[in-house]
Design a protein around this motif. Structure first.
Motif: not given
Lengths: 286, 218
Positions: A257-286
Motif C-alpha cells: 500500500p505504501i508503494s501504491l500510495a506513492l504512485v497515486l501521489l505521482f499521478v496526482l502531482i502529474g495531473l495537477g501540473n498538467w491541469g495548470m499548464y493546460a489551463a494557462r495555455k487555454a487562457e493564452a489562446k483566449g
C-alpha cells in the motif's frame, strides 16, 4: 483542449482523493503484491551490528516515540528486539522523549515478544523506565547506570538486585545500542556519550527524520539505520533470510500500500501540473 | 480475548473513525473525540509524570531515603510559576538561568562531538588508491574517486551558498552558490518524499488496526 477539464484537474475534491487513497491502502493490504525489496546498506549495517554484538554483554533499546508514530516506530522496535532475543542478548529498555507513553509501549512490545522467546523479566530483560532529561541521564549512565536509575520501572526494586544487570556498571559495558525514535534525540547519544562508548550506535528514525541522518552514517557516528517502515521491512526480510522469522509479517505487507500510495501521489502531482499548464495555455489562446 | 481488550479495541476503532470523519467535514462526532483525546492525554501526562519522574526521582529519595535537600527542587521549580505574576515574574529568571547555564555547558561538548568527526570524514581522497577502498565495498577505484569528487563539489557549493558575509558578485561564487541551492533542493525533495512515506505508514497502521484487529479481516 478542454479548458474545464484542465481546471477540474487542479481542483479535485479532497474527499475523492481520500476515498481513492483509502481504497488503494485497503486493496494493497488485502492483496499484497510481492514487490522486490532491496536491502539498503544502512539496514544491513544495523542488522550486522546486532549480529556481531557479544552475547555476554547487554544491549540497550532506547525508545523515544509515542502512539502518534507507532505506524513506523512499532515495527522497527519489534524487529530490533526480536533479533536481540533470537541471539539471547540481555535487553535494557530506556525510554525518553516528551511523552511517557514510550515506556508503556516498549514494555508492552518486549513483554509480548518475551513470551515467544521465553525471556524472563529481571533475568533476561528489564525496563529502566522513562526519563524526561535524556542529556543528564545519559551523562550519568556513562559513569553509573544503577546509580542513575536506582530502581526498575515495573516493580520498583533496586536495580542492582536484578540478575540482568550483572556486569553492567555503565554505558561502557554495553554491547550494542539501538534507539528507535521520532525525534532528534540521536544528537544526545552522539554528542554526549557516543565517543566514550565502545558499543555501536544504531538508529531507527521515522522516515521524516531519516534523510538528515545520512551525514552521521557517512561519518561513522551511527553504525546502521532503519529508514522508517521501509527500513523495518528490510530488517524483517533479513530476519527471514537468517531464519529468525519463518515468514514476513505486517511490515512487509505494508510496503505494497505504501508503494501504491506513492504512485497515486505521482499521478496526482502529474495531473495537477498538467491541469495548470493546460489551463494557462487555454487562457493564452483566449 | 479478555473483555477489557475487546472494549479497548472498540473504543480505539470508534475513536479512529471519529477522527477520520474530519476528512469529510467538521462535525460533532469528531469534536467529541478530539476533546476526549486531549483530556486523556493531559490526564496520562500528569499520572506518568508522577509515576515515572517525580515519585521515583524526587519523592522517594526525599521522603523514604531521608535526602531532605530535595525539597529545594520544589522551590526552584516553583519559581517558574512566578511568571504569571507581573510583580514577581523576575524570580522565574533564576530558574531559567540555572537551566540555561546547565544546557550551555552541555552544548559545547555536544557541538564538538557532533561536528568534528564529520569534518574529519569530509577529507576524502580525490584520487583513490586500492588501499583506500574499504573491505566489502563494491566500488572500483575510479567509481570511488568520482564519488569523492562529487561529494567534495557538492560540499563546497552548499557551503558557498551559506556565505552571507559578502555579496555574491563573482561569477564563480554565484555559480557555486546556485549549484549549492540546487543540491539543497534535491535534499528537500528527498525529505518531502520521506515525509509522505511516513504519513502513509501512519494511515496504513490505522487502516490495518480497523481491518485486522477490529473487523478480523486480512
Amino acid at each position: 483542449m478542454d479548458k474545464s477539464l484542465a481546471f477540474r484537474m487542479q481542483n479535485i475534491d479532497r474527499r475523492i482523493l481520500y476515498i481513492v487513497l483509502l481504497a488503494i491502502v485497503v486493496i494493497g493490504l488485502i492483496f499484497p503484491i510481492p514487490l522486490p525489496l532491496a536491502i539498503s546498506p544502512q539496514a544491513q549495517k544495523f542488522f550486522d551490528a546486532v549480529e556481531k554484538a557479544p552475547t555476554n554483554k547487554a544491549a540497550i533499546v532506547s525508545v523515544v516515540w509515542s502512539a502518534s508514530t507507532q505506524g513506523e516506530n512499532r515495527p522497527q522496535t519489534e524487529v530490533f528486539i526480536r533479533h536481540l532475543m533470537s541471539r539471547r542478548i540481555r535487553i535494557l529498555i530506556m525510554a525518553f522523549g516528551g511523552d511517557a507513553q514510550s515506556v508503556t509501549l516498549a514494555q508492552e512490545i518486549t513483554g509480548d515478544l518475551a513470551k515467544e522467546y521465553n525471556y524472563e523479566y529481571g533475568k533476561d530483560w528489564i525496563s529502566l523506565g522513562y526519563r524526561l532529561d535524556q542529556t543528564g541521564t545519559l551523562k550519568g549512565a556513562l559513569l553509573d547506570i544503577v546509580q542513575v536509575y536506582k530502581t526498575d520501572s515495573k516493580e520498583r526494586r533496586p536495580l542492582g538486585e536484578w540478575p540482568v544487570m550483572a556486569g553492567v556498571k555503565s554505558l561502557k559495558d554495553i554491547g550494542v545500542v539501538g534507539e528507535i525514535s521520532a525525534s532528534g534525540a540521536y544528537k544526545n547519544w552522539i554528542g554526549l556519550v557516543g565517543s566514550a562508548m565502545s558499543a555501536p550506535l544504531c538508529y531507527g528514525p521515522t522516515s521524516v527524520m531519516a534523510p538528515e541522518l545520512y551525514t552521521y552514517l557517512d561519518s561513522g557516528q551511527i553504525a546502521g539505520m532503519m529508514f522508517g517502515i521501509k527500513g523495518a521491512a528490510e530488517y524483517e526480510a533479513l530476519l527471514v533470510k537468517s531464519g529468525v522469522l519463518k515468514k514476513a509479517g505486517f511490515t512487509t505487507r505494508a510496503i505494497t500500500p505504501i508503494s501504491l500510495a506513492l504512485v497515486l501521489l505521482f499521478v496526482l502531482i502529474g495531473l495537477g501540473n498538467w491541469g495548470m499548464y493546460a489551463a494557462r495555455k487555454a487562457e493564452a489562446k483566449g | 480475548m479478555v473483555w477489557t481488550t475487546t472494549l479497548g479495541v472498540w473504543v480505539g476503532a470508534i475513536g479512529t473513525l471519529a477522527l477520520f470523519s474530519l476528512i469529510y467535514r467538521e462535525n460533532r462526532f469528531y469534536r467529541l473525540f478530539e476533546h476526549l483525546f486531549i483530556g486523556l492525554a493531559a490526564g496520562f501526562l500528569i499520572k506518568s509524570t508522577w509515576d515515572e519522574t517525580l515519585y521515583p526521582q524526587w519523592w522517594t529519595p526525599m521522603v523514604k531515603d531521608g535526602q531532605w535537600p530535595w525539597i529545594l527542587a520544589l522551590g526552584l521549580g516553583g519559581l517558574f510559576y512566578t511568571i504569571y505574576s507581573k510583580k514577581h515574574s523576575w524570580m522565574s529568571r533564576i530558574s531559567i538561568g540555572v537551566l540555561l547555564g546547565l544546557l550551555s555547558g552541555q552544548i559545547f561538548q555536544t557541538t564538538a562531538n557532533e561536528f568534528i568527526p564529520q569534518i574529519q570524514r569530509s577529507f576524502k581522497p580525490l584520487v583513490v588508491q586500492a588501499a583506500d577502498i574499504p573491505q566489502g565495498s563494491q566500488l572500483t577505484q575510479l567509481g570511488m574517486s568520482l564519488n569523492n569528487i562529487l561529494f567534495m563539489v557538492i560540499l563546497v557549493c552548499v557551503i558557498t551558498y551559506f556565505l552571507f558575509s559578502f555579496e555574491h558578485k563573482n561569477k564563480v561564487i554565484t555559480g557555486s552558490a546556485r549549484t549549492g541551492r540546487l543540491m539543497l533542493m534535491f535534499a528537500f525533495g528527498a525529505i518531502f518524499g520521506s515525509t509522505v512515506m511516513a504519513r502513509m505508514a501512519l494511515l496504513i497502521d490505522r487502516v490495518w488496526f480497523l481491518m485486522h484487529t477490529w473487523l478480523g479481516l486480512g
